[in-house]
Design an enzyme around this catalytic site. Structure first.
Site, mmCIF file in Angstrom:
data_model
loop_
_atom_site.group_PDB
_atom_site.id
_atom_site.type_symbol
_atom_site.label_atom_id
_atom_site.label_comp_id
_atom_site.label_asym_id
_atom_site.label_seq_id
_atom_site.Cartn_x
_atom_site.Cartn_y
_atom_site.Cartn_z
ATOM 1 N N ASP A 81 0.773 -1.243 0.000
ATOM 2 C CA ASP A 81 0.000 0.000 0.000
ATOM 3 C C ASP A 81 0.806 1.296 0.000
ATOM 4 O OD1 ASP A 81 -1.506 -2.222 0.699
ATOM 5 O OD2 ASP A 81 -2.813 -1.128 2.056
ATOM 6 N N GLU A 108 3.022 -8.088 12.072
ATOM 7 C CA GLU A 108 2.616 -7.790 10.696
ATOM 8 C C GLU A 108 3.845 -7.521 9.829
ATOM 9 O OE1 GLU A 108 0.062 -4.379 10.532
ATOM 10 O OE2 GLU A 108 -0.363 -4.605 8.399
HETATM 11 C C1 GLC Z 1 -2.402 -3.971 4.546
HETATM 12 C C2 GLC Z 1 -1.370 -4.532 3.581
HETATM 13 C C3 GLC Z 1 -2.046 -5.494 2.639
HETATM 14 C C4 GLC Z 1 -2.768 -6.560 3.427
HETATM 15 C C5 GLC Z 1 -3.705 -5.952 4.501
HETATM 16 C C6 GLC Z 1 -4.246 -6.972 5.455
HETATM 17 O O1 GLC Z 1 -3.377 -3.236 3.892
HETATM 18 O O2 GLC Z 1 -0.711 -3.522 2.884
HETATM 19 O O3 GLC Z 1 -1.121 -6.089 1.768
HETATM 20 O O4 GLC Z 1 -3.487 -7.394 2.592
HETATM 21 O O5 GLC Z 1 -2.997 -5.019 5.250
HETATM 22 O O6 GLC Z 1 -3.211 -7.680 6.071
#
Ligand code: GLC
Length: 429
Positions: free
Chosen positions: A165, A397
């Protein structure tokens, strides 16, 4: 095998299981996410095959009539998420509310691995036969709606579609997204995670301006492609789709599914994509980079997205050697591979979302590609670094590539899944 960590990873998946589907993290992301769940299914596959297939069944419940698989599926209401179902205002034919954009099409890649590792082969073959037409519809949507002029490169219309993102890859293309007509919105992510680890306000405004525009355009495919102020050929998505097309052909052959005339269609996609991926090579930087399709310019940023290239089948040997050299150089600057952006780049921020930190799932994709190319030494280094950072800091994460500090949400599903499916079996190599 590290049974204690294996158990912790399984506990995380159990805690994040909302009844047949898994949320990435219950506080930060309380719904089902597309590429997260494909990775999560690999984790379940190591100890509960029926549950792994169920994860995928629930993803397909979100698939649109036109084939698109949305990046979020809002199976049930959940508080404190923005932008939620009321902002997107989109639905699958099943009646389930969804977002209106997609994410990397890793389905065929992960389903192939599930088929190969299945103990219950009969059930796996049944499921794969059921999924092939759905995967095909998804791939067709990507090639048609996102590459209507048949260039061989598909476009993303929002940074969120890439799954990376907040990457510096989007800085220039995003700066051209107008925000004059932005309607007010309320952010909630920074109430949960330190703002230092999340995107800046200006970036978020532009994300929301795109969401609001797509919603106003009612997700009309032609309008979106023709008028989106953000239109980029992302390295990650294009390399993944190329590989996913290969794997779709492969699983069809493995389970004896007759693709009929679609076999030639898929081969055609692979052929033009093989040639077009060349265009993502920025010779000046000696790196695969994203291409801003509105300006024709490279984004000028070296990110881990370009290293997903190893998933493609026919890479030039000289380039492979050069990129491995680059990975070793990065490893001299950081303690854990693979930073999401070059640690020598001017935009490197080791703690901020996609601007430096390490993600286990991206490492897995790079590792898989490297092993396919026989590049074991660097592959093992990536596996060892990822295993170490998780052992020392938990199932976070993302991680600071210099200090190893765990960042973003904790108890994160895809990190747990990567431990089970990838790292636990290989870490002692
Ligand atoms: C964030 C990340 C994306 C992922 C989401 C849920 O938006 O950038 O890649 O799918 O989190 O983990």
């Amino acid at each position: 095998m590290d049974s204690e960590l294996d158990q912790q990873a399984r506990d995380i998946l159990a805690a994040n299981d909302k009844g047949g589907y898994t949320v990435p993290n219950p506080k930060l992301y309380p719904f089902q996410w597309l590429w997260d769940s494909f990775f999560v299914a690999l984790g379940f596959m190591t100890y509960n095959e029926p549950r792994a297939w169920q994860e995928i069944d629930n993803l397909f419940k979100g698939q649109w009539e036109n084939g698109m698989m949305p990046h979020i599926i809002f199976h049930k209401e959940a508080p404190n998420y923005m932008p939620g179902p009321d902002v997107w205002m989109a639905k699958a034919p099943s009646g389930i509310k969804t977002s209106g954009i997609t994410q990397p099409p890793i389905g065929a890649i992960t389903i192939r691995k599930m088929l190969e590792s299945a103990k219950d082969r009969k059930r796996a073959e049944e499921k794969v036969k059921e999924y092939i037409p759905k995967l095909l519809a998804f791939h067709r949507w990507f090639h048609d709606a996102r590459d209507p002029n048949n260039t061989g490169l598909v476009a993303v219309l929002h940074p969120w579609e890439t799954g990376r993102d907040n990457s510096p890859d989007w800085d220039i293309p995003l700066s051209n997204v107008p925000i004059e007509n932005l309607e007010s919105y309320q952010r909630v992510d920074t109430n949960i995670v330190d703002a230092e680890q999340r995107p800046q306000k200006d970036t978020y405004d532009r994300y929301m301006a795109l969401v609001q525009k797509f919603q106003r355009d009612q997700y009309d495919l032609n309008t979106l492609y023709a008028t989106s102020p953000f239109k980029v050929a992302d390295t990650t998505i294009n390399f993944i789709l190329n590989r996913a097309d290969h794997d779709l052909l492969r699983i069809a052959e493995d389970v004896g599914y007759d693709l009929g005339s679609d076999k030639a269609v898929i081969e055609g996609w692979i052929k033009i994509s093989d040639a077009a991926l060349e265009k993502l090579w920025n010779a000046e930087e000696s790196m695969y980079e994203c291409l801003d399709l509105r300006t024709g310019q490279y984004t000028g940023t070296s990110s881990s997205g370009g290293l997903v290239c190893f998933l493609a089948r026919n890479l030039d040997k000289g380039r492979v050697d050069h990129l491995i050299e680059k990975l070793w150089q990065w490893r001299e600057t950081v303690n854990y591979l693979v930073p999401s952006y070059s640690p020598n780049g001017s935009r490197f921020e080791p703690q901020r979302y996609w601007r430096g930190p390490v993600w286990a799932v991206v490492n897995f994709l790079i590792y898989e590609g490297l092993m396919d190319h026989g590049c074991k030494e660097i592959g093992h280094q990536i596996a060892a670094d990822t295993a170490k950072v998780i052992k020392e800091n938990g199932f976070c994460e993302y991680f600071n590539p210099i200090t190893g500090e765990g960042l973003g949400g904790g108890g994160f599903s895809w990190t747990a899944a990567m431990w089970l499916a990838w790292l636990s079996p290989v870490q002692d190599l």
